[in-house]
Design a protein around this motif. Structure first.
Motif, PDB file in Angstrom:
ATOM      1  N   SER A  87       0.624  -1.536  -0.026  1.00  0.00           N
ATOM      2  CA  SER A  87      -0.068  -0.172   0.589  1.00  0.00           C
ATOM      3  C   SER A  87       0.735   1.311  -0.050  1.00  0.00           C
ATOM      4  N   GLN A  88       0.650   2.610  -1.119  1.00  0.00           N
ATOM      5  CA  GLN A  88       1.028   3.704  -1.219  1.00  0.00           C
ATOM      6  C   GLN A  88       0.390   4.887  -1.332  1.00  0.00           C
ATOM      7  N   CYS A  89       0.660   6.082  -0.676  1.00  0.00           N
ATOM      8  CA  CYS A  89       0.286   7.362  -0.320  1.00  0.00           C
ATOM      9  C   CYS A  89       0.907   8.273  -1.591  1.00  0.00           C
ATOM     10  N   SER A  90       0.547   9.193  -2.249  1.00  0.00           N
ATOM     11  CA  SER A  90       0.787   9.639  -3.340  1.00  0.00           C
ATOM     12  C   SER A  90       1.232  11.535  -2.436  1.00  0.00           C
ATOM     13  N   LEU A  91       1.221  11.797  -1.559  1.00  0.00           N
ATOM     14  CA  LEU A  91       1.469  12.349  -0.381  1.00  0.00           C
ATOM     15  C   LEU A  91       1.451  12.389   1.370  1.00  0.00           C
ATOM     16  N   ARG A  92       1.911  12.249   1.595  1.00  0.00           N
ATOM     17  CA  ARG A  92       2.383  11.971   3.451  1.00  0.00           C
ATOM     18  C   ARG A  92       3.007  13.548   4.464  1.00  0.00           C
ATOM     19  N   ASP A  93       1.749  13.194   5.733  1.00  0.00           N
ATOM     20  CA  ASP A  93       1.792  14.447   6.367  1.00  0.00           C
ATOM     21  C   ASP A  93       3.690  13.708   6.463  1.00  0.00           C
ATOM     22  N   LYS A  94       4.099  15.100   6.383  1.00  0.00           N
ATOM     23  CA  LYS A  94       5.792  14.834   7.266  1.00  0.00           C
ATOM     24  C   LYS A  94       6.016  14.893   8.221  1.00  0.00           C
ATOM     25  N   ASP A  95       4.955  15.457   8.761  1.00  0.00           N
ATOM     26  CA  ASP A  95       5.101  15.020  10.437  1.00  0.00           C
ATOM     27  C   ASP A  95       5.016  14.292  11.205  1.00  0.00           C
ATOM     28  N   SER A  96       3.544  13.203  10.177  1.00  0.00           N
ATOM     29  CA  SER A  96       3.094  11.911  10.724  1.00  0.00           C
ATOM     30  C   SER A  96       2.909  11.081   9.103  1.00  0.00           C
ATOM     31  N   TRP A  97       4.157  10.003   9.387  1.00  0.00           N
ATOM     32  CA  TRP A  97       3.952   9.620   7.919  1.00  0.00           C
ATOM     33  C   TRP A  97       2.686   8.535   7.772  1.00  0.00           C
ATOM     34  N   ASP A  98       2.308   7.900   8.605  1.00  0.00           N
ATOM     35  CA  ASP A  98       0.869   7.022   8.980  1.00  0.00           C
ATOM     36  C   ASP A  98      -0.351   8.359   8.478  1.00  0.00           C
ATOM     37  N   ASN A  99      -0.296   9.052   7.984  1.00  0.00           N
ATOM     38  CA  ASN A  99      -0.982  10.345   7.770  1.00  0.00           C
ATOM     39  C   ASN A  99      -0.783  10.295   6.211  1.00  0.00           C
ATOM     40  N   CYS A 100      -2.293  10.073   5.044  1.00  0.00           N
ATOM     41  CA  CYS A 100      -2.024   9.540   3.480  1.00  0.00           C
ATOM     42  C   CYS A 100      -2.770  11.300   3.801  1.00  0.00           C
ATOM     43  N   LEU A 101      -2.055  12.338   2.987  1.00  0.00           N
ATOM     44  CA  LEU A 101      -2.995  13.614   2.624  1.00  0.00           C
ATOM     45  C   LEU A 101      -3.238  13.762   1.282  1.00  0.00           C
ATOM     46  N   GLY A 102      -2.836  12.660   0.536  1.00  0.00           N
ATOM     47  CA  GLY A 102      -3.324  12.167  -1.176  1.00  0.00           C
ATOM     48  C   GLY A 102      -3.927  11.046  -1.531  1.00  0.00           C
ATOM     49  N   LYS A 103      -3.703  10.342  -2.266  1.00  0.00           N
ATOM     50  CA  LYS A 103      -4.306   9.619  -3.213  1.00  0.00           C
ATOM     51  C   LYS A 103      -3.845   7.960  -2.705  1.00  0.00           C
ATOM     52  N   ARG A 104      -4.615   6.983  -1.564  1.00  0.00           N
ATOM     53  CA  ARG A 104      -3.724   5.723  -1.246  1.00  0.00           C
ATOM     54  C   ARG A 104      -4.352   4.820  -3.195  1.00  0.00           C
ATOM     55  N   TYR A 105      -2.933   3.628  -2.763  1.00  0.00           N
ATOM     56  CA  TYR A 105      -3.222   3.754  -4.280  1.00  0.00           C
ATOM     57  C   TYR A 105      -1.800   1.874  -4.069  1.00  0.00           C
ATOM     58  N   ASN A 106      -2.304   0.913  -5.010  1.00  0.00           N
ATOM     59  CA  ASN A 106      -1.009   0.301  -4.575  1.00  0.00           C
ATOM     60  C   ASN A 106       0.016  -0.036  -5.731  1.00  0.00           C
ATOM     61  N   ASP A 107       1.024  -0.605  -4.515  1.00  0.00           N
ATOM     62  CA  ASP A 107       2.214  -1.118  -6.104  1.00  0.00           C
ATOM     63  C   ASP A 107       2.302  -2.655  -5.992  1.00  0.00           C
ATOM     64  N   TYR A 108       2.470  -2.656  -7.269  1.00  0.00           N
ATOM     65  CA  TYR A 108       2.525  -4.880  -7.729  1.00  0.00           C
ATOM     66  C   TYR A 108       4.273  -5.087  -7.478  1.00  0.00           C
ATOM     67  N   ASN A 109       4.286  -5.766  -7.120  1.00  0.00           N
ATOM     68  CA  ASN A 109       6.237  -5.976  -7.616  1.00  0.00           C
ATOM     69  C   ASN A 109       6.405  -7.435  -8.103  1.00  0.00           C
ATOM     70  N   GLN A 110       6.426  -7.873  -9.291  1.00  0.00           N
ATOM     71  CA  GLN A 110       7.640  -8.952  -9.604  1.00  0.00           C
ATOM     72  C   GLN A 110       8.333  -9.977  -9.396  1.00  0.00           C
TER      73      GLN A 110
END
Length: 271
Positions: A123-146
């Motif tokens: 799980s990723q976030c396009s923009l995170r709160d600099k003071d709280s990494w867990d706080n997503c200020l942007g869009k949540r999306y998924n990375d797919y790796n293989q």
């Protein structure tokens, strides 16, 4: 001058000489040399006993230059659902995998040497709160790796893939890669006959140890005899021009041309 007077004069003169600092220093220095000489004589006797009782202990080495006969690498690729749906992102990942596999087979890699691992999601976030990494200020999306693992007995083939895969894929598939992030990792080269040459190299190293012991023994008018004890050191497999070593053994996998070094420690009787 009477005889008594002469004796008294000589006695006083001797006392005067004996009492001088230079005379005392000389006597102490002489005693020191005598004691030191006795110590060295005793030490030499001890060394002679140890040599006769324990023999000569030396290290022997053997080196062999080899060329790797197997190579492997990992192709890691990823995409995400930042601008597409998760369903589309997974399809894009599948298309990328199929294109890479097609290229590898056309390149000459057997399908048996292509290992496709399961993809994983993060799980990723396009923009995170600099003071709280867990706080997503942007869009949540998924990375797919293989990951696709590739192996080959042709080490030059593996080397070429590691250097030119990205440009070759872009040239052949272009935009169909869907802006995928593709990287080649963990390129490694192995010498599969390593275990088979260990015994031969230990024999060579032992012969080298005997030659060294014989040279030492001859310098004292003796010769090296039977083996008393022997112990095997660790093997070092390094790049051909490397001086890397490790107390626990070293195995270089980054280069095609390698140097194998075997070390033994042997004690020989002196005769």
């Amino acid at each position: 001058m009477s005889q008594d007077t002469k004796n008294t004069f000589n006695s006083e003169r001797v006392k005067k000489i004996i009492s001088t600092p230079y005379f005392i220093f000389g006597v102490l220095l002489l005693l020191g040399f005598i004691i030191l000489g006795s110590f060295f004589k005793s030490s030499l006797n001890n060394i002679s006993v140890l040599t006769n009782a324990q023999g000569i202990t030396v290290s022997g080495t053997a080196e062999r230059y080899v060329t790797s006969d197997k190579g492997s690498l990992s192709i890691v690729f990823r995409t995400d659902s930042l601008y597409v749906s998760d369903t589309q992102a997974i399809k894009n990942l599948s298309d990328i995998r199929d294109n890479i596999t097609k290229y590898l087979i056309n390149y000459g890699i057997s399908s048996e040497n292509i290992d496709i691992l399961s993809f994983y999601t993060s799980s990723q976030c396009s923009l995170r709160d600099k003071d709280s990494w867990d706080n997503c200020l942007g869009k949540r999306y998924n990375d797919y790796n293989q990951t696709i693992k590739v192996s080959s007995d042709d080490v030059d083939q593996i080397k070429d893939l590691s250097l030119n895969l990205n440009s070759a894929l872009n040239s052949e598939f272009g935009s169909t890669l869907n802006s995928a992030n593709i990287s080649v990792q963990n390129t490694q080269y192995f010498y599969t006959e390593f275990d088979n040459v260990k015994s031969e190299m230990l024999n060579e190293a032992t012969k080298n140890a005997f030659e060294r012991a014989e040279a030492i023994a001859k310098s004292t008018g003796n010769s090296a005899g039977a083996v008393i004890t022997a112990s095997q050191g660790v093997f070092q497999v390094t790049a051909k021009d490397s001086v890397d070593t490790s107390d626990y053994g070293y195995y270089d996998t980054s280069t095609i041309d390698k140097k194998i070094t075997a070390v033994v420690r042997v004690s020989f009787k002196v005769k």
